[in-house]
Design a protein around this motif. Structure first.
Motif, mmCIF file in Angstrom:
data_model
loop_
_atom_site.group_PDB
_atom_site.id
_atom_site.type_symbol
_atom_site.label_atom_id
_atom_site.label_comp_id
_atom_site.label_asym_id
_atom_site.label_seq_id
_atom_site.Cartn_x
_atom_site.Cartn_y
_atom_site.Cartn_z
ATOM 1 N N GLY A 1 2.623 -9.981 4.679
ATOM 2 C CA GLY A 1 2.643 -8.659 5.292
ATOM 3 C C GLY A 1 1.552 -7.757 4.748
ATOM 4 O O GLY A 1 1.415 -7.593 3.527
ATOM 5 N N GLY A 2 0.762 -7.182 5.642
ATOM 6 C CA GLY A 2 -0.344 -6.312 5.245
ATOM 7 C C GLY A 2 -0.122 -4.869 5.625
ATOM 8 O O GLY A 2 -1.068 -4.161 5.972
ATOM 9 N N GLY A 3 1.125 -4.412 5.554
ATOM 10 C CA GLY A 3 1.410 -3.003 5.807
ATOM 11 C C GLY A 3 1.156 -2.161 4.574
ATOM 12 O O GLY A 3 0.371 -2.525 3.698
ATOM 13 N N MET A 4 1.838 -1.015 4.489
ATOM 14 C CA MET A 4 1.639 -0.123 3.340
ATOM 15 C C MET A 4 1.983 -0.832 2.029
ATOM 16 O O MET A 4 1.223 -0.791 1.065
ATOM 17 N N ALA A 5 3.158 -1.478 1.988
ATOM 18 C CA ALA A 5 3.608 -2.110 0.746
ATOM 19 C C ALA A 5 2.756 -3.315 0.387
ATOM 20 O O ALA A 5 2.335 -3.471 -0.774
ATOM 21 N N GLY A 6 2.484 -4.181 1.357
ATOM 22 C CA GLY A 6 1.688 -5.373 1.084
ATOM 23 C C GLY A 6 0.281 -5.038 0.657
ATOM 24 O O GLY A 6 -0.284 -5.666 -0.251
#
Length: 442
Positions: free
Chosen positions: A8-13
């Motif tokens: 996952g490359g969202g905010m957390a990733g």
């Protein structure tokens, strides 16, 4: 050195990858977009903002999320660095130009010598290695099923909604005016960061009638997910009482109609700039599950938006998160599979900043473990520590629901010497937190 894999490359990733790589650990980001799309995403960029373009209050002395901003900046967080670089006027809030923000996060991650990217959908929990699952609330169906199988628990879920975005040149500025609530902001741009559309009592009542009667998106039979209270659709708020919106996102306080200063509006709809060019504005607090046709006609009842053109209409989608107090240890590891950590909204924190903060922690903890060390969680007196304490055991598992950071998660301040005023109490919370977080970083 062992490699850290992040799904996952969202905010957390994105934040987890940055923190681990900066600690000297090789990282692979596994991102299924753009080859596998989601309901809400438009691009394949990392850290794409799919709902609001705001990181909320930037006040680090009186607001818990502003304090979280401060802590992430102190930890050299990539998300806060790029948000600050691409900020837009928004009164006391940290709003950003969403596309350049995501593009800059993507560029920084891809240019890091220790970070590589694999564009693929991961459909099963990995059996070995070092992993962080940061797939967010829109985790793919296959991976969500694998998580349920491994944890022996049903995934929890809630509905989340998206607000519409309007083309600025289609807003009637002969009716609307520009002003931040209470003229908040240090510069003139900040003090005029919002477009305001006034309503009379009759216009408000007609709007509520149309809102309640509008055709809404229906969910599948048997769907039991509830709503996150911090992101309720406007029609759900209206169903709770005709005055609810007027005391919520449509409250008229702190505003003076520049076209008619002596008449106080009965209600006000605010729009916040959505890009640096000022060509797009999103309707603040107007998440909705109205169907597109009904949505257009109802929103055009708002004075100043009669001829509005929409760059994006609102929508609603189902978000998934795990019961973290039951499943995760204080290192954010899955108790049954300790080689896997979870980070971001899937852990049951709500909001861009909270998600990125949990990514920051997971990345640092994973990097420390790979290097043969152990990084203790931040103290619960800090904003970051209060969040991880909440999701890894502080919350009641039976009633666990997504949570924004707030001072109610912090250990109480000693109130000796009499009852404190709120401003004094909040300042005491933030002073204590900054000291504790600085020591933790050291």
């Amino acid at each position: 050195m062992n490699t850290l894999h992040i799904i996952g490359g969202g905010m957390a990733g994105s934040e987890a990858a940055w923190q681990a790589a900066e600690a000297g650990v090789p990282v692979v980001i596994h991102e299924m977009r753009p080859s596998v799309a989601t309901f809400a995403h438009r691009t394949g960029h990392f850290a794409e903002m799919v709902c609001s373009n705001s990181f909320r209050s930037d006040d680090d002395e009186q607001n818990a999320v502003g304090l979280l901003h401060w802590e992430m900046r102190a930890a050299r967080g990539l998300i806060m660095e790029m948000a600050t670089a691409h900020r837009l006027p928004a009164g006391g809030a940290l709003a950003v130009d969403r596309d350049p923000f995501a593009e800059s996060v993507t560029a920084r991650l891809k240019s890091h010598p220790l970070i590589s990217t694999s564009y693929e959908e991961v459909t099963e929990l990995p059996s070995s290695g070092n992993w962080i699952i940061a797939t967010g609330p829109l985790t793919s169906t296959a991976l969500a099923q694998s998580i349920r199988a491994a944890t022996g628990a049903e995934a929890l879920a809630f509905f989340d909604a998206i607000a519409p975005i309007v083309y600025a040149d289609s807003i009637d500025m002969g009716t609307a005016w520009m002003q931040s609530r209470y003229d908040k902001g240090e510069t003139e741009d900040e003090q005029k960061a919002y477009i305001n559309c006034p309503m009379t009592k009759a216009e408000y009542e007609a709007f509520i009638d149309a809102l309640l009667a509008a055709e809404k998106t229906e969910f599948h039979e048997g769907e039991t997910a509830g709503y996150f209270d911090g992101c309720l659709p406007i029609e759900v708020m209206a169903e709770r009482g005709r005055e609810t919106l007027r005391h919520g996102p449509m409250k008229p306080v702190g505003l003076t109609n520049a076209h008619n200063p002596t008449v106080k509006p009965y209600a006000v709809v605010q729009l916040r700039r959505d890009n640096k060019l000022g060509t797009l504005y999103n309707i603040v607090g107007f998440q909705t599950k109205m169907k597109y046709g009904a949505q257009t006609s109802v929103l055009k009842m708002i004075p100043g938006l009669h001829e509005a053109s929409f760059a994006r209409l609102g929508g609603i989608h189902r978000n998934t998160f795990i019961n973290s107090p039951t499943l995760l240890d204080d290192q954010m590891r899955l108790k049954s599979h300790p080689h896997i950590r979870f980070a971001g909204q899937i852990t049951g924190v709500e909001g861009y900043v909270e998600s990125a903060a949990m990514g920051l922690l997971a990345g640092r903890m994973a990097a420390a473990e790979i290097k043969g060390e152990t990084l203790p969680p931040p103290p619960p007196e800090t904003a970051t520590g209060a969040l991880i304490t909440h999701i890894t055991g502080g919350a009641e598992a039976k009633t666990f629901q997504p949570m924004n950071v707030n001072f109610g998660l912090f250990p109480p301040i000693d109130a000796k010497g009499g009852r404190r005023g709120r401003a004094v109490r909040y300042k005491a919370y933030t002073d204590r937190a900054k000291d504790a977080f600085t020591q933790w970083l050291g």
